[in-house]
Design a protein around this motif. Structure first.
Motif, PDB file in Angstrom:
ATOM      1  N   TRP A  16       0.758  -1.290   0.028  1.00  0.00           N
ATOM      2  CA  TRP A  16      -0.024   0.106   0.129  1.00  0.00           C
ATOM      3  C   TRP A  16       0.727   1.407   0.142  1.00  0.00           C
ATOM      4  CZ3 TRP A  16      -4.165  -1.219  -0.970  1.00  0.00           C
ATOM      5  CH2 TRP A  16      -5.472  -2.413  -1.130  1.00  0.00           C
ATOM      6  N   PRO A  18       2.323   4.651  -1.467  1.00  0.00           N
ATOM      7  CA  PRO A  18       2.001   4.754  -3.226  1.00  0.00           C
ATOM      8  C   PRO A  18       3.871   4.676  -4.074  1.00  0.00           C
ATOM      9  CG  PRO A  18       1.849   6.091  -1.510  1.00  0.00           C
ATOM     10  CD  PRO A  18       2.940   5.039  -0.582  1.00  0.00           C
ATOM     11  N   PHE A  23      -1.170  -0.142  -5.776  1.00  0.00           N
ATOM     12  CA  PHE A  23      -2.053   0.740  -5.108  1.00  0.00           C
ATOM     13  C   PHE A  23      -1.917   1.936  -5.817  1.00  0.00           C
ATOM     14  CE2 PHE A  23      -1.798   5.497  -3.550  1.00  0.00           C
ATOM     15  CZ  PHE A  23      -1.906   5.428  -2.222  1.00  0.00           C
ATOM     16  N   GLU A  24      -1.130   2.261  -7.088  1.00  0.00           N
ATOM     17  CA  GLU A  24      -1.456   3.111  -8.122  1.00  0.00           C
ATOM     18  C   GLU A  24      -2.911   2.577  -9.133  1.00  0.00           C
ATOM     19  OE1 GLU A  24      -0.769   5.819  -7.588  1.00  0.00           O
ATOM     20  OE2 GLU A  24       1.282   5.228  -6.655  1.00  0.00           O
ATOM     21  N   SER A  27      -5.940   3.334  -7.601  1.00  0.00           N
ATOM     22  CA  SER A  27      -6.002   4.613  -7.793  1.00  0.00           C
ATOM     23  C   SER A  27      -6.722   5.209  -9.523  1.00  0.00           C
ATOM     24  CB  SER A  27      -4.644   5.705  -7.481  1.00  0.00           C
ATOM     25  OG  SER A  27      -5.000   6.465  -7.300  1.00  0.00           O
ATOM     26  N   GLU A  68      -7.282   8.104   0.332  1.00  0.00           N
ATOM     27  CA  GLU A  68      -4.698   8.185  -0.241  1.00  0.00           C
ATOM     28  C   GLU A  68      -4.966   9.183  -0.363  1.00  0.00           C
ATOM     29  OE1 GLU A  68      -3.877   8.481  -5.143  1.00  0.00           O
ATOM     30  OE2 GLU A  68      -5.655   9.082  -4.364  1.00  0.00           O
ATOM     31  N   TYR A  69      -5.355   9.935   0.066  1.00  0.00           N
ATOM     32  CA  TYR A  69      -4.382  11.258   0.437  1.00  0.00           C
ATOM     33  C   TYR A  69      -4.174  11.470   1.436  1.00  0.00           C
ATOM     34  CZ  TYR A  69      -3.992  16.167   1.751  1.00  0.00           C
ATOM     35  OH  TYR A  69      -3.202  17.675   1.838  1.00  0.00           O
ATOM     36  N   ARG A  72      -0.628   9.041   1.699  1.00  0.00           N
ATOM     37  CA  ARG A  72       0.400   9.350   0.838  1.00  0.00           C
ATOM     38  C   ARG A  72       1.015  10.457   1.865  1.00  0.00           C
ATOM     39  NH1 ARG A  72       0.965   8.680  -4.659  1.00  0.00           N
ATOM     40  NH2 ARG A  72      -1.218   7.972  -4.886  1.00  0.00           N
ATOM     41  N   ASP A  91      -3.700  15.949  -5.185  1.00  0.00           N
ATOM     42  CA  ASP A  91      -4.193  15.343  -3.798  1.00  0.00           C
ATOM     43  C   ASP A  91      -5.850  15.305  -3.441  1.00  0.00           C
ATOM     44  OD1 ASP A  91      -3.005  13.053  -5.796  1.00  0.00           O
ATOM     45  OD2 ASP A  91      -2.002  12.852  -3.342  1.00  0.00           O
ATOM     46  N   THR A 126       0.392   7.817 -12.232  1.00  0.00           N
ATOM     47  CA  THR A 126      -0.110   6.586 -11.948  1.00  0.00           C
ATOM     48  C   THR A 126       0.404   6.005 -12.975  1.00  0.00           C
ATOM     49  OG1 THR A 126      -2.585   6.840 -12.320  1.00  0.00           O
ATOM     50  CG2 THR A 126      -1.257   6.838 -10.231  1.00  0.00           C
TER      51      THR A 126
END
Length: 250
Positions: A16, A18, A23-24, A27, A68-69, A72, A91, A126
């Motif tokens: 997980w 970034p 993960f990408e 996204s 997600e933000y 990161r 983001d 991504t």
């Protein structure tokens, strides 16, 4: 081979992280699905229950982008640096539409829904293919500048020429050089909408010349990009297998 999507701004802590492909890809799926939901939501004939479902789905996407933000930020080596970086701001903006104006129909807030389009920028980060395209474009940036200058000159000459040849015959259509620029755009790009066109013999001959020039203008950037992408592929192949690309070893 190193992960082309990994950003050194983030720590590599596993699945997980970034930049990790899983993960990408998730996204990317969220970004594309949110654009589909946004597009369907503009249909006026949708039943109220479907519209409500789309609103709730968009809220879920907003929560996903918020998660997600947060991930990161958590995985960033320097969290403040990430928060105020370009991608950190992107983001953050991607969260706003769903969390704060998700389903409202107030006209004053409709323009803010366009912030959802910011999510498309996240696709670049991504996608290894888009990053490869960016590197290829950087290699031919000076050629593109020269091409843009040449195109602007041809565009202006075409506008002046058709105005000179057609103004007397069609003063209401080709009333000025700026008014003739729409014809130049449609002709040089070989679109040819047909809403305005020359009726004099010399104007039609001039149009034929402009069309031929336009074909060349359309082909040039395509050739530049194709050549740069090929060079980028060769460079990546040599990086992956430097011994195999050495002619002395063959």
């Amino acid at each position: 081979m190193p992960n082309p999507l990994h950003n050194p701004m983030f720590k590599e802590t596993g699945l997980w992280t970034p930049g990790h492909p899983v993960f990408e890809r998730i996204s990317q799926g969220f970004i594309i699905a949110s654009m589909v939901v946004m597009s369907i939501g503009t249909m006026q004939s949708l039943p109220e229950n479907v519209r409500h479902g789309l609103m709730m789905t968009d809220m879920v996407f907003g929560i996903g982008f918020a998660a997600e933000y947060a991930m990161r930020i958590y995985n960033a080596r320097n969290r403040l640096q990430y928060i105020f970086s370009f991608w950190g701001i992107v983001d953050f903006i991607a969260i706003i539409p769903s969390l704060f104006i998700g389903g409202t129909d107030l006209k004053a807030l409709r323009a803010l829904r366009l912030l959802r389009l910011v999510r498309l920028l996240k696709l670049y980060r991504t996608s290894a293919a888009l990053q490869r395209l960016r590197r290829a474009l950087e290699k031919v940036r000076y050629e593109f500048v020269a091409f843009a200058i040449l195109s602007a000159l041809v565009f202006f000459v075409a506008s002046v020429g058709i105005y000179a040849f057609e103004n007397e015959a069609q003063p209401e259509v080709f009333s000025s050089i700026p008014a003739s620029m729409w014809w130049a755009v449609a002709t040089l790009t070989t679109v040819g909408y047909g809403d305005i066109y020359p009726i004099t013999a010399v104007g039609r001959m001039f149009t034929g010349v402009v069309l031929l020039v336009g074909l060349g203008l359309v082909a040039v950037p395509t050739g530049l990009i194709a050549s740069a992408l090929q060079d980028e592929d060769i460079a990546e192949t040599e990086e992956e297998d430097p011994e195999g690309s050495d002619p002395e070893r063959l």
